[in-house]
Design a protein around this motif. Structure first.
Motif, short mmCIF file in Angstrom:
data_model
loop_
_atom_site.label_atom_id
_atom_site.label_comp_id
_atom_site.label_asym_id
_atom_site.label_seq_id
_atom_site.Cartn_x
_atom_site.Cartn_y
_atom_site.Cartn_z
N ARG A 30 0.86 -1.17 0.00
CA ARG A 30 0.00 0.00 0.00
C ARG A 30 0.90 1.24 0.00
NH1 ARG A 30 -5.40 1.05 2.66
NH2 ARG A 30 -5.40 3.29 2.98
N PRO A 31 0.61 2.21 -0.85
CA PRO A 31 1.47 3.40 -0.90
C PRO A 31 1.36 4.23 0.37
CG PRO A 31 -0.41 3.63 -2.36
CD PRO A 31 -0.47 2.25 -1.81
N ASP A 32 2.32 5.11 0.56
CA ASP A 32 2.30 6.00 1.71
C ASP A 32 1.08 6.92 1.65
OD1 ASP A 32 4.72 5.20 2.96
OD2 ASP A 32 5.82 6.22 1.39
N SER A 46 5.17 -3.12 11.82
CA SER A 46 6.09 -4.06 12.47
C SER A 46 6.28 -5.26 11.55
CB SER A 46 5.54 -4.51 13.83
OG SER A 46 4.35 -5.26 13.64
N GLY A 47 7.24 -6.12 11.90
CA GLY A 47 7.43 -7.36 11.16
C GLY A 47 8.21 -7.25 9.87
N ALA A 48 8.79 -6.10 9.61
CA ALA A 48 9.60 -5.91 8.40
C ALA A 48 10.62 -4.82 8.68
CB ALA A 48 8.74 -5.54 7.20
N ALA A 49 11.71 -4.86 7.96
CA ALA A 49 12.76 -3.85 8.13
C ALA A 49 12.29 -2.48 7.62
CB ALA A 49 14.01 -4.28 7.36
N LEU A 50 12.88 -1.46 8.18
CA LEU A 50 12.59 -0.11 7.72
C LEU A 50 13.20 0.11 6.35
CD1 LEU A 50 11.44 2.71 8.45
CD2 LEU A 50 13.74 3.27 9.25
N VAL A 51 12.40 0.58 5.43
CA VAL A 51 12.91 0.89 4.09
C VAL A 51 12.43 2.28 3.69
CG1 VAL A 51 13.06 -1.48 3.26
CG2 VAL A 51 10.94 -0.24 2.99
N ASP A 52 13.25 2.97 2.91
CA ASP A 52 12.86 4.25 2.36
C ASP A 52 12.58 4.02 0.88
OD1 ASP A 52 12.38 6.84 1.67
OD2 ASP A 52 14.45 7.51 1.85
N THR A 69 3.26 -5.64 9.01
CA THR A 69 1.95 -5.57 9.66
C THR A 69 1.75 -4.14 10.12
OG1 THR A 69 2.17 -7.84 10.45
CG2 THR A 69 0.58 -6.44 11.60
N ARG A 70 0.70 -3.52 9.64
CA ARG A 70 0.40 -2.14 10.01
C ARG A 70 -0.08 -2.09 11.45
NH1 ARG A 70 -0.43 1.22 5.70
NH2 ARG A 70 0.16 0.28 3.74
N VAL A 71 0.35 -1.09 12.19
CA VAL A 71 0.01 -0.99 13.61
C VAL A 71 -0.82 0.27 13.86
CG1 VAL A 71 0.93 -0.92 15.96
CG2 VAL A 71 2.18 -2.16 14.18
N GLY A 156 6.14 9.36 3.67
CA GLY A 156 7.17 8.33 3.64
C GLY A 156 8.05 8.31 4.88
N PHE A 157 7.68 9.06 5.92
CA PHE A 157 8.46 9.05 7.16
C PHE A 157 7.87 7.98 8.07
CE2 PHE A 157 9.24 13.27 5.43
CZ PHE A 157 10.63 13.23 5.37
N ASN A 158 8.29 6.75 7.83
CA ASN A 158 7.70 5.58 8.48
C ASN A 158 8.40 5.23 9.78
OD1 ASN A 158 5.98 5.36 6.22
ND2 ASN A 158 7.57 4.25 5.12
N LEU A 159 7.67 4.52 10.64
CA LEU A 159 8.19 4.07 11.93
C LEU A 159 7.99 2.56 12.04
CD1 LEU A 159 6.48 6.80 14.11
CD2 LEU A 159 8.90 6.69 13.59
N VAL A 160 9.05 1.85 12.43
CA VAL A 160 8.92 0.42 12.69
C VAL A 160 8.92 0.24 14.20
CG1 VAL A 160 10.01 -1.84 12.43
CG2 VAL A 160 10.09 -0.20 10.56
N VAL A 161 7.89 -0.40 14.72
CA VAL A 161 7.78 -0.62 16.17
C VAL A 161 7.89 -2.11 16.46
CG1 VAL A 161 6.44 1.46 16.57
CG2 VAL A 161 5.25 -0.68 16.07
N SER A 162 8.27 -2.40 17.69
CA SER A 162 8.38 -3.81 18.08
C SER A 162 7.46 -4.10 19.25
CB SER A 162 9.83 -4.15 18.44
OG SER A 162 10.33 -3.26 19.39
#
Length: 162
Positions: A30-32, A46-52, A69-71, A156-162
Motif C-alpha cells: 500500500r502506498p504512503d 512491524s514485522g519488516a525492516a525499515l525501508v525508504d 503488519t500495520r500498527v 514516507g516518514f515511516n516508523l517500525v515498532v516492536s
C-alpha cells in the motif's frame, strides 16, 4: 445448450480474472498516505525492516514492505526545533486503522523545520520504536524536501515498532 455453456464459460472466466486480480493487489504494498499542505505523514508498522521507498521529486512511493503488519493506535509525536531560530514546537496524532498518520503543521512549523538548523524528531511514547526514517537524529529540511509532494506535504516518514 450451447448458449448456456458459453455463458458459463464467460462467467467462469470473469470470476477467475477477479480472483487473479485480487491476488495481485494483495501482493502490492500500500502506498504512503497522501499529505495535506504542511503535513508530515508516514506509516507505523512491524514485522519488516525499515525501508525508504520514496522516490522523491514528485515520484510515487512504493509504500511499506508487503510483509509488514500495520500498527494502529500508536501515538506519534513530532517535535520541530531550530537552534538558529530558537524555536521548538510539538504536535501529535494517533496512527489510524491502516497504521497511517499525518501530522498537520502550519507556516510557522514549516519555517522552524526549514531553518538552517531545523529538524523534526518523531517519537512514539509508550511504544518501542525500533527504527524510524531517516534516523533518530531527526528529519532535516533536505530530507523533508526530498519527501515533499507537489501538494506541499511530505510523506514516507515511516516508523517500525516492536
Amino acid at each position: 445448450m450451447r448458449r448456456n455453456s458459453m455463458i458459463t464459460s464467460i462467467v467462469g472466466g470473469a470470476a477467475a480474472l477477479a480472483i487473479l486480480g485480487s491476488g495481485v493487489a494483495n501482493a502490492t504494498p500500500r502506498p504512503d498516505p497522501t499529505p495535506a499542505y504542511y503535513a508530515l505523514c508516514g506509516t507505523v508498522y512491524s514485522g519488516a525492516a525499515l525501508v525508504d521507498n520514496y522516490h522523491g521529486g514528485g515520484g510515487a512511493s512504493v509504500g511499506i514492505p508487503n510483509t509488514a503488519t500495520r500498527v494502529s493506535g500508536v501515538t506519534v509525536v513530532a517535535t520541530a526545533s531550530s537552534t538558529f531560530l530558537g524555536t521548538s514546537m510539538s504536535m501529535s496524532t494517533v496512527s489510524d486503522a491502516n497504521g497511517e498518520f499525518c501530522l498537520q503543521g502550519d507556516y510557522t512549523w514549516l519555517l522552524t523545520v526549514g531553518a538552517t538548523t531545523g529538524k523534526v524528531v518523531l517519537t512514539t511514547p509508550g511504544v518501542t520504536s525500533a527504527q524510524q526514517h531517516p534516523g533518530p537524529t531527526g528529519i532535516n529540511s533536505t530530507q523533508l524536501n526530498a519527501h515533499t509532494l507537489a501538494g506541499g506535504g511530505a510523506t514516507g516518514f515511516n516508523l517500525v515498532v516492536s
